[in-house]
Design an enzyme around this catalytic site. Structure first.
Site, PDB file in Angstrom:
ATOM      1  N   SER A 101       0.830  -1.202   0.000  1.00  0.00           N
ATOM      2  CA  SER A 101       0.000   0.000   0.000  1.00  0.00           C
ATOM      3  C   SER A 101       0.871   1.263   0.000  1.00  0.00           C
ATOM      4  CB  SER A 101      -0.970  -0.051   1.187  1.00  0.00           C
ATOM      5  OG  SER A 101      -1.999   0.883   1.035  1.00  0.00           O
ATOM      6  N   HIS A 123      -6.694  -6.096  -0.870  1.00  0.00           N
ATOM      7  CA  HIS A 123      -5.737  -4.985  -0.947  1.00  0.00           C
ATOM      8  C   HIS A 123      -4.305  -5.525  -0.890  1.00  0.00           C
ATOM      9  CE1 HIS A 123      -4.408  -0.889  -0.954  1.00  0.00           C
ATOM     10  NE2 HIS A 123      -4.092  -0.842   0.316  1.00  0.00           N
ATOM     11  N   ASP A 157      -8.789  -3.682  -6.496  1.00  0.00           N
ATOM     12  CA  ASP A 157      -8.210  -3.291  -5.207  1.00  0.00           C
ATOM     13  C   ASP A 157      -9.295  -2.560  -4.392  1.00  0.00           C
ATOM     14  OD1 ASP A 157      -6.918  -1.809  -3.183  1.00  0.00           O
ATOM     15  OD2 ASP A 157      -5.082  -1.622  -4.374  1.00  0.00           O
TER      16      ASP A 157
END
Ligand SMILES: *[C@@H]1O[C@H](CO)[C@@H](O)[C@H](O)[C@H]1NC(C)=O
Ligand SMILES: *[C@@H]1O[C@H](CO)[C@@H](O)[C@H](O)[C@H]1NC(C)=O
Length: 423
Positions: free
Chosen positions: A203, A366, A299
């Site tokens: 991320s 994610h 995502d």
């Protein structure tokens, strides 16, 4: 769709739903990200990782004179597990994620959480996925030196201090200094002799990996094999469904507030406004070190914060779809397919890179590299019958070409699709 369930995932869903409701109320990007990271931490503690895998936090005490501080002035740090056997001179680093803060208000709030202050961080964390020391869970990197770098600057390790103390508020924007201090300390305890190294991150940590990949390569020995792995860090510069440039404005605020421009690729900032160079699509072609991208085609962080931010007005009809991809109607699915198509189109140039690797699975998730369940286990998501760990290993060790692109949703029965409505 196969719906694999395990205890940790259920807990994750349960806790996240409450936080999602808070997020929907207004503070979406900030709160949501914090809840994602903190609860996934709990989620990983419920995994099958052996109980002796608790790794203590090491504060960067030696870097104090360099003023490497978290947002609140506390010391940043990392968790280190020494390598063993043939892994003793190999290093895998993983940069923690957790969104960004883009205003005095959101950074002041972050100061009171573990994403802005080590005072709130766990004293020890469990290592799993790419940091696991169990060869059945992490076949290629289990015996390497393993480091989890904690994220507490709110700017993907790219802020500069000349932008501090705005409007009488005491906030430290020292992401770049933290990065240099962490790497400096790791070099002094063995990284400088690495034969092999892999810099990774998820991320906002994936974005930091992209930003720092080439400088990481440069400080390591010339004959070392150095590569970078980016997990869910390819944030697209797309307008939201209402036609507003939400993420572009957000990145503009982060870059301006934290003085990020100096950390960004010069060959990008020389032709574009700095905040645009915070988007990987604008500088990925300038990165010389071999890269692997693990990126879900759907995502959920990007869907919930870039494509469909907020939940009021015309976006109300999206609430269920944002929580569970199986609840999307056919029109919404079309929008999601377009979003995935934009990703694939944007990655067209990278796909031609002979040293690159990719794993673009059609899952609603994610980060997937630091949890054993999604990294490498009998029920992990696969493309071409490969787990993410196998594909990354193939690429790192040049065993096989590793450019895996899934067929569109809902074709892959091996996905973990997050369901934020489940209690
Ligand atoms: C500082 O305060 C002024 C006036 O209240 C405001 O316009 C400006 O946006 C603030 N700056 C930041 C970085 O929040
Ligand atoms: C998939 O991979 C597994 C483990 O590598 C192997 O045993 C199996 O035969 C493969 N299946 C197919 C259909 O190729």
């Amino acid at each position: 769709m196969a719906n694999h369930r395990f205890q940790g995932l259920k807990l994750w869903r349960k806790l996240t739903r409450r936080d999602w409701t808070i997020a929907a109320a207004s503070l979406s990007i900030l709160i949501f990200t914090i809840s994602f990271i903190s609860h996934s931490q709990r989620y990983s503690t419920n995994s099958t990782t052996p109980a002796n895998n608790w790794i203590p936090f090491t504060p960067l005490t030696k870097a104090q004179h360099k003023s490497a501080f978290c947002l609140d002035g506390s010391l940043p740090g990392y968790h280190l597990q020494k390598g063993f056997g043939s892994g003793s001179d190999k290093w895998v680093l993983h940069i923690e994620g957790g969104g960004w803060c883009n205003s005095i208000e959101s950074c002041s709030f972050r100061q009171t959480t573990k994403l802005g202050s080590s005072r709130f961080m766990e004293h020890e964390v469990q290592f799993s996925g790419i940091l696991s020391s169990d060869s059945s869970q992490n076949p290629d990197f289990f015996d390497w030196n393993k480091v989890k770098i904690r994220y507490c600057d709110g700017g993907s390790f790219s802020g500069h201090s000349d932008s501090e103390f705005k409007n009488g508020t005491k906030l430290f924007f020292r992401g770049q200094v933290i990065w240099e201090a962490v790497i400096g300390e790791l070099l002094s305890i063995g990284l400088s002799n690495a034969k092999k190294a892999l810099l990774s991150g998820c991320s906002a940590g994936g974005l930091a990996t992209l930003i720092h990949c080439d400088d990481f390569r440069e400080i390591l020995p010339k004959d070392a094999n150095v590569k970078c792995l980016v997990d869910a860090g390819f944030f697209l510069n797309e307008k939201d469904v209402a036609g507003s440039p939400t993420i572009e404005r957000f990145y503009q605020d982060v870059v301006n507030l934290q003085g990020v421009a100096n950390s960004l690729k010069k060959d990008c900032t020389s032709r574009l406004e700095p905040y645009k160079c915070f988007f990987p699509q604008e500088f990925i072609s300038n990165i010389k070190t071999p890269l692997f991208l693990v990126q879900p085609g759907y995502d959920f962080w990007q869907i919930q914060n870039i494509l469909v931010p907020g939940s009021s007005g015309p976006l109300r009809s999206w609430v269920r779809c944002k929580l569970n991809i199986n609840s999307c109607n056919s029109k919404q699915l079309e929008v999601l397919q377009d979003f995935r198509n934009s990703l694939l189109k944007t990655l067209g140039g990278f796909h031609q890179n002979p040293e690159g690797g990719m794993f673009i699975n059609s899952c609603f998730i994610h980060c997937q590299t630091w949890m054993t369940e999604t990294w490498h286990s009998p029920r992990s998501p696969k493309i071409d019958n490969k787990t993410i760990a196998e594909a990354v290993g193939d690429w790192y060790f040049n065993r096989n070409e590793a450019k895996h692109i899934d067929c569109p949703f809902p074709c892959n029965p091996t996905c973990y699709n997050m369901d934020f409505t489940q209690i």
